[in-house]
Design an enzyme around this catalytic site. Structure first.
Site, PDB file in Angstrom:
ATOM      1  N   SER A  18       0.693  -1.221   0.183  1.00 12.15           N
ATOM      2  CA  SER A  18      -0.022   0.187  -0.121  1.00 12.15           C
ATOM      3  C   SER A  18       0.949   1.365   0.105  1.00 12.15           C
ATOM      4  O   SER A  18       0.457   2.412  -0.557  1.00 12.15           O
ATOM      5  CB  SER A  18      -0.804  -0.010   1.273  1.00 12.15           C
ATOM      6  OG  SER A  18      -0.141  -0.006   2.536  1.00 12.15           O
ATOM      7  N   ASN A  19       2.003   1.252   0.506  1.00 13.04           N
ATOM      8  CA  ASN A  19       2.894   2.534   0.697  1.00 13.04           C
ATOM      9  C   ASN A  19       3.463   2.363  -1.108  1.00 13.04           C
ATOM     10  O   ASN A  19       3.890   3.610  -1.353  1.00 13.04           O
ATOM     11  CB  ASN A  19       4.125   2.270   1.422  1.00 13.04           C
ATOM     12  CG  ASN A  19       3.324   2.610   2.976  1.00 13.04           C
ATOM     13  OD1 ASN A  19       3.260   3.639   3.250  1.00 13.04           O
ATOM     14  ND2 ASN A  19       3.213   1.303   3.713  1.00 13.04           N
ATOM     15  N   HIS A  27      13.608  -7.418   5.536  1.00 12.14           N
ATOM     16  CA  HIS A  27      15.001  -8.173   5.657  1.00 12.14           C
ATOM     17  C   HIS A  27      15.723  -6.549   6.245  1.00 12.14           C
ATOM     18  O   HIS A  27      15.502  -5.520   5.857  1.00 12.14           O
ATOM     19  CB  HIS A  27      15.618  -8.474   4.570  1.00 12.14           C
ATOM     20  CG  HIS A  27      15.017  -9.646   4.280  1.00 12.14           C
ATOM     21  ND1 HIS A  27      15.099 -10.831   4.967  1.00 12.14           N
ATOM     22  CD2 HIS A  27      14.905 -10.481   3.003  1.00 12.14           C
ATOM     23  CE1 HIS A  27      14.255 -11.934   4.629  1.00 12.14           C
ATOM     24  NE2 HIS A  27      14.420 -11.601   3.148  1.00 12.14           N
ATOM     25  N   HIS A  45       9.224   3.312   8.945  1.00  7.54           N
ATOM     26  CA  HIS A  45       9.138   2.447  10.127  1.00  7.54           C
ATOM     27  C   HIS A  45       8.004   2.801  10.731  1.00  7.54           C
ATOM     28  O   HIS A  45       7.612   4.054  10.968  1.00  7.54           O
ATOM     29  CB  HIS A  45      10.404   2.272  10.833  1.00  7.54           C
ATOM     30  CG  HIS A  45      10.170   1.701  12.064  1.00  7.54           C
ATOM     31  ND1 HIS A  45       9.818   0.185  11.956  1.00  7.54           N
ATOM     32  CD2 HIS A  45      10.171   1.905  13.456  1.00  7.54           C
ATOM     33  CE1 HIS A  45       9.831  -0.319  13.322  1.00  7.54           C
ATOM     34  NE2 HIS A  45       9.938   0.653  14.140  1.00  7.54           N
ATOM     35  N   GLU A  59       1.602   6.565   7.116  1.00 10.80           N
ATOM     36  CA  GLU A  59       2.585   6.181   6.289  1.00 10.80           C
ATOM     37  C   GLU A  59       2.570   6.429   5.154  1.00 10.80           C
ATOM     38  O   GLU A  59       3.627   7.278   4.315  1.00 10.80           O
ATOM     39  CB  GLU A  59       2.786   4.636   6.501  1.00 10.80           C
ATOM     40  CG  GLU A  59       3.208   4.174   8.079  1.00 10.80           C
ATOM     41  CD  GLU A  59       3.323   2.841   8.021  1.00 10.80           C
ATOM     42  OE1 GLU A  59       2.324   2.189   7.698  1.00 10.80           O
ATOM     43  OE2 GLU A  59       4.359   2.447   8.262  1.00 10.80           O
TER      44      GLU A  59
HETATM   45  C1  GRF Z   1       3.962  -0.980   6.871  1.00  9.83           C
HETATM   46  O1  GRF Z   1       3.321  -0.807   8.045  1.00  9.83           O
HETATM   47  C2  GRF Z   1       5.324  -0.828   7.027  1.00  9.83           C
HETATM   48  O2  GRF Z   1       5.643   0.270   7.930  1.00  9.83           O
HETATM   49  C3  GRF Z   1       5.711  -1.859   7.595  1.00  9.83           C
HETATM   50  O3  GRF Z   1       4.802  -2.952   7.087  1.00  9.83           O
HETATM   51  C4  GRF Z   1       3.793  -2.242   6.474  1.00  9.83           C
HETATM   52  C5  GRF Z   1       3.976  -2.294   4.929  1.00  9.83           C
HETATM   53  O4  GRF Z   1       2.605  -2.037   4.318  1.00  9.83           O
HETATM   54  N1  GRF Z   1       6.976  -2.201   7.637  1.00  9.83           N
HETATM   55  P1  GRF Z   1       2.722  -2.329   2.902  1.00  9.83           P
HETATM   56  O5  GRF Z   1       3.305  -3.521   2.429  1.00  9.83           O
HETATM   57  O6  GRF Z   1       3.090  -0.999   2.367  1.00  9.83           O
HETATM   58  O7  GRF Z   1       1.046  -2.354   2.522  1.00  9.83           O
END
Ligand code: GRF
Length: 200
Positions: free
Chosen positions: A16-17, A98, A116, A185
């Site tokens: 999603s990011n 990782h 994070h 995020e």
């Molecule tokens: C996010 O909360 C990130 O901070 C954590 O894992 C999640 C990743 O979400 N490390 P996505 O895969 O971007 O939806």
């Protein structure tokens, strides 16, 4: 306008990011292009998001190295060699599971950033959202947050580029709090890339 910054986005899950970056670029908010999406997991939905957006993908699992009793640093070094030909200006760890050693990071000095879901130094490592929520339930915290920082070998340390506070609400469940965290995020990942690519 400088040439678009060349981004490589590393994912391990839903992406999603990654999607937030794809959408921001499509909306003309970032002078950037995602030249490659890398996942260590074949079933990561983020790979489908990349393919739908016409972005090249690379599946790069750790398992073959473990099965061959090869060191994590071999994985890091080989992944770096796989990425160098893409000439990345910025490598974005967006839910990448990782930890990178210097054998990867040394190839891209001050060009690897990590998202994070906690504020600096509070809940480094995994399950940061759950751990912060537990602290809230114990009455120890009124807010948590998220950050984008330069990746260094020390987990979730490194200079912070952007951070955002994410408050707890009295009737929060883990799910409602996590949804608020993920929304934050999605904003800071775009802000961080904008800060680092508009300086060019
Ligand atoms: C996010 O909360 C990130 O901070 C954590 O894992 C999640 C990743 O979400 N490390 P996505 O895969 O971007 O939806």
């Amino acid at each position: 306008m400088a040439d678009p910054a060349r981004l490589i986005v590393l994912i391990s899950g839903g992406g999603s990011n990654l999607q937030a970056l794809i959408d921001a670029i499509a909306a003309g908010k970032l002078n950037a292009q995602i030249v490659l999406v890398v996942s260590n997991r074949k079933d990561a939905f983020g790979l489908q998001r990349a393919e739908k957006a016409g972005i090249p993908t690379l599946y790069f699992p750790l398992k073959p190295y473990r099965d061959a009793n090869r060191d994590r640093t071999d994985y890091d070094a080989d992944l770096a060699q796989a990425l160098l030909p893409y000439r990345p200006d910025l490598i974005v760890m967006a839910g990448w599971m990782h930890i990178f050693s210097g054998h990867f990071l040394a190839h891209f000095p001050r060009r690897v950033i990590n998202l994070h879901p906690a504020l600096p130094g509070l809940f480094n490592g995994t399950h940061a959202i759950e751990r912060a929520f537990a602290a809230f339930q114990q009455g120890e915290m009124t807010h948590s947050g998220c950050m984008v920082h330069y990746a260094i070998p020390e987990v979730d340390e490194g200079d912070v580029i952007v951070q955002a506070v994410v408050p707890f609400l009295p009737d929060d469940t883990l799910e409602t709090f996590a949804a608020r965290m993920h929304a934050a995020e999605h904003q800071i990942i775009v802000q961080a890339v904008h800060i680092l690519t508009s300086q060019r």
